[in-house]
Design an enzyme around this catalytic site. Structure first.
Site, mmCIF file in Angstrom:
data_model
loop_
_atom_site.group_PDB
_atom_site.id
_atom_site.type_symbol
_atom_site.label_atom_id
_atom_site.label_comp_id
_atom_site.label_asym_id
_atom_site.label_seq_id
_atom_site.Cartn_x
_atom_site.Cartn_y
_atom_site.Cartn_z
ATOM 1 N N TRP A 129 -24.128 -0.004 16.524
ATOM 2 C CA TRP A 129 -24.324 0.950 17.622
ATOM 3 C C TRP A 129 -25.806 1.155 17.924
ATOM 4 O O TRP A 129 -26.628 1.281 17.025
ATOM 5 C CB TRP A 129 -23.712 2.303 17.239
ATOM 6 C CG TRP A 129 -24.118 3.400 18.167
ATOM 7 C CD1 TRP A 129 -25.230 4.204 18.072
ATOM 8 C CD2 TRP A 129 -23.467 3.793 19.371
ATOM 9 N NE1 TRP A 129 -25.290 5.058 19.135
ATOM 10 C CE2 TRP A 129 -24.217 4.828 19.950
ATOM 11 C CE3 TRP A 129 -22.301 3.362 20.018
ATOM 12 C CZ2 TRP A 129 -23.857 5.455 21.141
ATOM 13 C CZ3 TRP A 129 -21.944 3.985 21.205
ATOM 14 C CH2 TRP A 129 -22.717 5.020 21.749
ATOM 15 N N MET A 130 -26.109 1.275 19.221
ATOM 16 C CA MET A 130 -27.449 1.686 19.663
ATOM 17 C C MET A 130 -27.273 2.708 20.769
ATOM 18 O O MET A 130 -26.377 2.593 21.589
ATOM 19 C CB MET A 130 -28.219 0.478 20.197
ATOM 20 C CG MET A 130 -29.527 0.842 20.885
ATOM 21 S SD MET A 130 -30.429 -0.602 21.475
ATOM 22 C CE MET A 130 -29.337 -1.214 22.749
ATOM 23 N N ASP A 132 -30.103 5.753 23.049
ATOM 24 C CA ASP A 132 -31.387 5.752 23.741
ATOM 25 C C ASP A 132 -32.559 5.399 22.840
ATOM 26 O O ASP A 132 -32.491 5.505 21.632
ATOM 27 C CB ASP A 132 -31.640 7.101 24.403
ATOM 28 C CG ASP A 132 -31.229 8.263 23.518
ATOM 29 O OD1 ASP A 132 -30.053 8.341 23.158
ATOM 30 O OD2 ASP A 132 -32.095 9.063 23.187
ATOM 31 N N GLN A 171 -32.267 4.488 18.909
ATOM 32 C CA GLN A 171 -31.255 5.199 18.139
ATOM 33 C C GLN A 171 -30.222 4.186 17.646
ATOM 34 O O GLN A 171 -29.617 3.483 18.468
ATOM 35 C CB GLN A 171 -30.577 6.245 19.020
ATOM 36 C CG GLN A 171 -31.510 7.312 19.549
ATOM 37 C CD GLN A 171 -31.709 8.425 18.555
ATOM 38 O OE1 GLN A 171 -30.859 9.286 18.408
ATOM 39 N NE2 GLN A 171 -32.826 8.402 17.854
ATOM 40 N N TRP A 179 -21.262 5.684 17.248
ATOM 41 C CA TRP A 179 -22.391 6.585 17.020
ATOM 42 C C TRP A 179 -22.250 7.307 15.680
ATOM 43 O O TRP A 179 -21.155 7.688 15.275
ATOM 44 C CB TRP A 179 -22.450 7.614 18.159
ATOM 45 C CG TRP A 179 -23.655 8.503 18.105
ATOM 46 C CD1 TRP A 179 -24.901 8.230 18.570
ATOM 47 C CD2 TRP A 179 -23.721 9.823 17.558
ATOM 48 N NE1 TRP A 179 -25.745 9.297 18.355
ATOM 49 C CE2 TRP A 179 -25.047 10.291 17.731
ATOM 50 C CE3 TRP A 179 -22.798 10.659 16.930
ATOM 51 C CZ2 TRP A 179 -25.470 11.550 17.312
ATOM 52 C CZ3 TRP A 179 -23.221 11.921 16.509
ATOM 53 C CH2 TRP A 179 -24.540 12.356 16.698
ATOM 54 N N ASP A 279 -35.603 16.344 21.732
ATOM 55 C CA ASP A 279 -36.214 15.217 22.442
ATOM 56 C C ASP A 279 -37.607 15.530 22.988
ATOM 57 O O ASP A 279 -37.839 15.538 24.217
ATOM 58 C CB ASP A 279 -35.294 14.716 23.571
ATOM 59 C CG ASP A 279 -33.857 14.504 23.116
ATOM 60 O OD1 ASP A 279 -33.653 14.271 21.897
ATOM 61 O OD2 ASP A 279 -32.943 14.586 23.948
ATOM 62 N N GLU A 334 -31.428 16.891 28.183
ATOM 63 C CA GLU A 334 -31.805 15.980 27.101
ATOM 64 C C GLU A 334 -32.917 15.060 27.606
ATOM 65 O O GLU A 334 -33.059 14.826 28.810
ATOM 66 C CB GLU A 334 -30.622 15.104 26.689
ATOM 67 C CG GLU A 334 -29.453 15.868 26.080
ATOM 68 C CD GLU A 334 -28.378 14.931 25.522
ATOM 69 O OE1 GLU A 334 -28.003 15.098 24.362
ATOM 70 O OE2 GLU A 334 -27.920 14.031 26.252
ATOM 71 N N ASP A 367 -26.813 16.682 29.877
ATOM 72 C CA ASP A 367 -25.802 16.589 28.821
ATOM 73 C C ASP A 367 -24.394 16.768 29.392
ATOM 74 O O ASP A 367 -23.447 16.108 28.966
ATOM 75 C CB ASP A 367 -26.113 17.688 27.797
ATOM 76 C CG ASP A 367 -25.357 17.525 26.509
ATOM 77 O OD1 ASP A 367 -24.570 16.576 26.392
ATOM 78 O OD2 ASP A 367 -25.558 18.358 25.606
HETATM 79 N N1 DQQ Z 1 -29.380 11.028 21.893
HETATM 80 C C1 DQQ Z 1 -30.039 11.553 20.743
HETATM 81 C C2 DQQ Z 1 -30.482 12.928 21.126
HETATM 82 C C3 DQQ Z 1 -30.522 12.853 22.583
HETATM 83 C C4 DQQ Z 1 -29.344 12.042 22.902
HETATM 84 C C5 DQQ Z 1 -29.072 11.541 19.593
HETATM 85 C C6 DQQ Z 1 -29.334 11.435 24.254
HETATM 86 O O1 DQQ Z 1 -31.727 13.258 20.561
HETATM 87 O O2 DQQ Z 1 -30.490 14.129 23.154
HETATM 88 O O3 DQQ Z 1 -28.622 10.229 19.323
HETATM 89 O O4 DQQ Z 1 -28.346 10.469 24.356
#
Ligand code: DQQ
Length: 668
Positions: A129-130, A132, A171, A179, A279, A334, A367
């Site tokens: 998984w990836m 942002d 990520q 995730w 973020d 976000e 979000d």
């Molecule tokens: N992804 C991160 C958060 C962010 C979100 C967590 C955005 O920090 O707000 O994986 O997709």
């Protein structure tokens, strides 16, 4: 790819339902008219039968996908309905809610189909998984590799000594294609196209980030130091901000990272929910010489906000009075992004740039809707407040960064090439079960340069970085192909799964255009009006059982103005029933002296489409089952009733990018 044989661009097939009209043939049709008419008629009839059969299964004219009930039982398998991942953990959804109930079915994917979905020149990890990315390091790091690395990195030659690296942190779940267990993956590139995977940069191993090393941003200080601020999800699921920095700045690969010993450096302030504070952005300097940065949150459940902090040392901070900006009704913000753009000029600006001739872009990832919105406005660096140019097009209620499947974008200033580069996360629209079968999920968009559009003055322009052109290896040009109302023209370009397409369209009015109000892209490409839609069909198969139209749809409004929409219709992109298929798009500014134009990047299951020089962008995530490998085709179509459309195109096939593990000495 040679210039196509004219005979291949000659037969006409209607997009659904409408037979071809008599009319002047396409330019390339003339030399072989008799032969073509016979062949064309046969193909037309066969296709028409196919289309009629296909249409008979359509649940509606705008969603003509075969009914799932019609699938043979051998193509059915069960999967479970579940809540999207991520929401319970306090971030936006990281999986799709199932479209079906537990007893419903999913397509029987073959390994060949799933393998085809992997992209060839978009960045994605080897597996798992990836989501942002962090804001990438705002510079090219110039330096010499350690001797052991030079000697063992046999893929590199001398020029490496003089070249820098772009760093990408993303990520990543090292354990699975869903995730969770979020760490920072790390890769480097010399050109933003070819990438080398490096070991994980940051892992969740302290109380202040044990539930996830989430999104953050890098800031380069004047003395060359790099500081990284990131959100950690603590052992009690509180969102805090942490500081990390490279252990060895003289290492161009920045392999080792150190977490600051007194983390966290920021905790949710009074009035901010502990699970709605994340973020941090890249920092910029204010007129007093100190640093500012902003963090997204929300108040009163529905008001999206950007808090501003001031710091001199990145270890202690002051929360400034007031907010950078707030928009009621937009919910949690976000991945806020905040950067200057030059009103006149073709170069990007450092995040700290300010003064006359500069506007500021404020972007928030909502979000609640999983959409990236931006607005252009003015930043007051004394009051640390940003005001939109047009309050009716404020952040979250106006423009979107990308009208398709695209989220959590972030930009950085590339000081080496003096440009601002934007990346976005392209999430999957199939199911978690499908992702687990593939062994991977999510892709990063092609990095895009961002400029202010000084012709319209109302939007940014996004365009693929120039480096992508190094992948072009074959081209075909099509001059002034006439596409009659209700017809489709195949483009004989060979393999059509890795393409860079530039197309211009002109129209000739054959009938007076009826007036209409209230159009939006959602009715899709089967809609017909006097003036449109028309454009490309990408990733289509010979029988048109699967196709994805990328199109323009001009509308003649009752007040006499012409409004043009730029849209992408996924509704017939795949025979797989469980895949989310939407119609995306928006109106796009078209100035008086301009032709309609689009650039479309096709990379297996990703299609990125740039309308009118990048005023509007649409990313499509599609999963064909038939239109794959050598069966994928490209067509022009015109579903208007009252215009001849003339298309001029240049099409390149693209090589695959080199995306592999970096051959570190310990691996050899
Ligand atoms: N992804 C991160 C958060 C962010 C979100 C967590 C955005 O920090 O707000 O994986 O997709």
């Amino acid at each position: 790819m040679d210039t196509p044989n004219p005979s291949h661009a000659t037969y006409y097939i209607p997009l659904p339902e409408q037979p071809s009209l008599d009319g002047s043939p396409a330019t390339r049709r003339k030399p072989l008219k008799g032969f073509v008419v016979i062949v064309g008629s046969i193909i037309f009839l066969v296709s028409l039968v196919g289309l009629i059969l296909n249409q008979s299964q359509e649940p509606s004219s705008t969603s003509p996908m075969p009914n799932n009930d019609d699938k043979p039982s051998s193509q059915k398998k069960s999967f479970s309905k579940r809540m999207p991942r991520g929401v319970a953990e306090g971030v936006s959804a990281k999986s799709n809610p199932s479209l079906f109930d537990d007893d419903e079915v999913s397509y029987n994917w073959t390994n060949a189909m799933l393998s085809w979905q992997r992209t060839s020149y978009h960045f994605q990890p080897e597996k798992n998984w990836m989501n942002d990315k962090k804001t990438d390091l705002p510079s090219m790091l110039i330096g010499f590799l350690k001797l052991r690395q030079i000697l063992n990195a046999s893929i590199f030659t001398g020029p490496l000594f003089h070249m820098g690296w772009y760093h990408l942190f993303y990520q990543y779940n090292p354990d699975s294609a869903v995730w969770g267990n979020i760490t920072w993956g790390h890769a480097v590139s010399r050109d933003l196209i070819h990438w080398l995977y490096l070991p994980l940069a940051l892992v969740p191993d302290h109380w202040y980030d044990i539930n996830g090393v989430w999104t953050g941003s890098a800031t380069r200080l004047p003395d060359g130091q790099i500081v990284m601020l990131y959100t950690g999800d603590t052992d009690e699921s509180v969102q805090v901000q942490n500081l990390a920095y490279p252990a060895n700045l003289s290492d161009p690969l920045l392999l080792d990272w150190v977490k600051y010993e007194n983390n966290p450096v920021l905790v949710p302030p009074p009035g901010i929910e502990t699970s709605e504070y994340r973020d941090p952005t890249t920092a910029w300097t204010g007129p007093d010489g100190t640093w500012r940065l902003t963090i997204g949150s929300r108040v009163n459940t529905t008001i999206g906000i950007a808090l501003v902090y001031q710091t001199t040392n990145f270890t202690t901070y002051e929360l400034l009075d007031g907010l950078l900006h707030a928009v009621p009704g937009t919910g949690m913000w976000e991945c806020v992004d905040f950067y200057p753009v030059a009103i006149n000029g073709s170069i990007g600006l450092d995040t700290s740039a300010g003064g006359p001739g500069i506007k500021h872009v404020l972007k928030a990832s909502l979000d609640d809707t999983k959409l990236d919105h931006y607005a252009i406005g003015t930043y007051d660096p004394v009051k640390d407040k940003w005001t939109p140019d047009n309050p009716e097009e404020d952040v979250g209620i106006g423009l979107r960064v990308d009208y398709g499947r695209y989220y959590a974008s972030k930009s950085f200033f590339d000081q080496y090439k003096k440009r601002r580069i934007l990346w976005g996360w392209i999430n999957e629209t199939d199911t978690e079960i499908d992702n687990l079968s593939k062994g991977w999920a999510s892709v990063q968009s092609i990095p895009r340069t961002v400029l202010f559009d000084n012709k319209t003055g109302t939007n940014i322009l996004q365009w693929p970085v120039e480096e992508i052109e190094s992948l072009r290896y074959n081209s075909a040009e099509f001059e002034k192909i006439v596409i009659e109302p209700g017809s489709i023209v195949p483009l004989d370009i060979g393999t059509a799964t890795q393409l860079d397409i530039f197309a211009e369209f002109e129209t000739e009015l054959l009938a007076s255009a009826t007036e209409e109000e209230g159009y939006n892209c959602s009715v899709g490409a089967v809609d017909r009006s006097t003036l449109g839609p028309f454009g490309l069909l990408v990733l289509a198969d010979d029988s048109l059982s699967e196709l994805t139209p990328i199109f323009f749809r001009p509308t003649n409004t009752t007040n006499g103005t012409l409004t043009t929409y730029f849209c992408a219709d996924e509704t017939r992109s795949s025979l797989a029933p469980e895949v989310l298929k939407l119609v995306y798009g928006s109106s796009v500014p078209v100035l008086e002296d301009e032709k309609l134009s689009m650039r479309v990047l096709v990379d297996h299951s990703i299609v990125e489409s740039f309308g009118q020089g990048g005023r509007r962008v649409i990313t499509s995530r599609i999963y064909p089952t038939e239109a794959i490998y050598g069966a994928a085709r490209l067509y022009l179509f015109n579903n208007a009733t009252g215009v001849n459309v003339t298309a001029t195109l240049k099409i390149w096939q693209l090589n695959s990018a080199f995306i592999h593990p970096f051959p570190l000495v310990d691996d050899i």
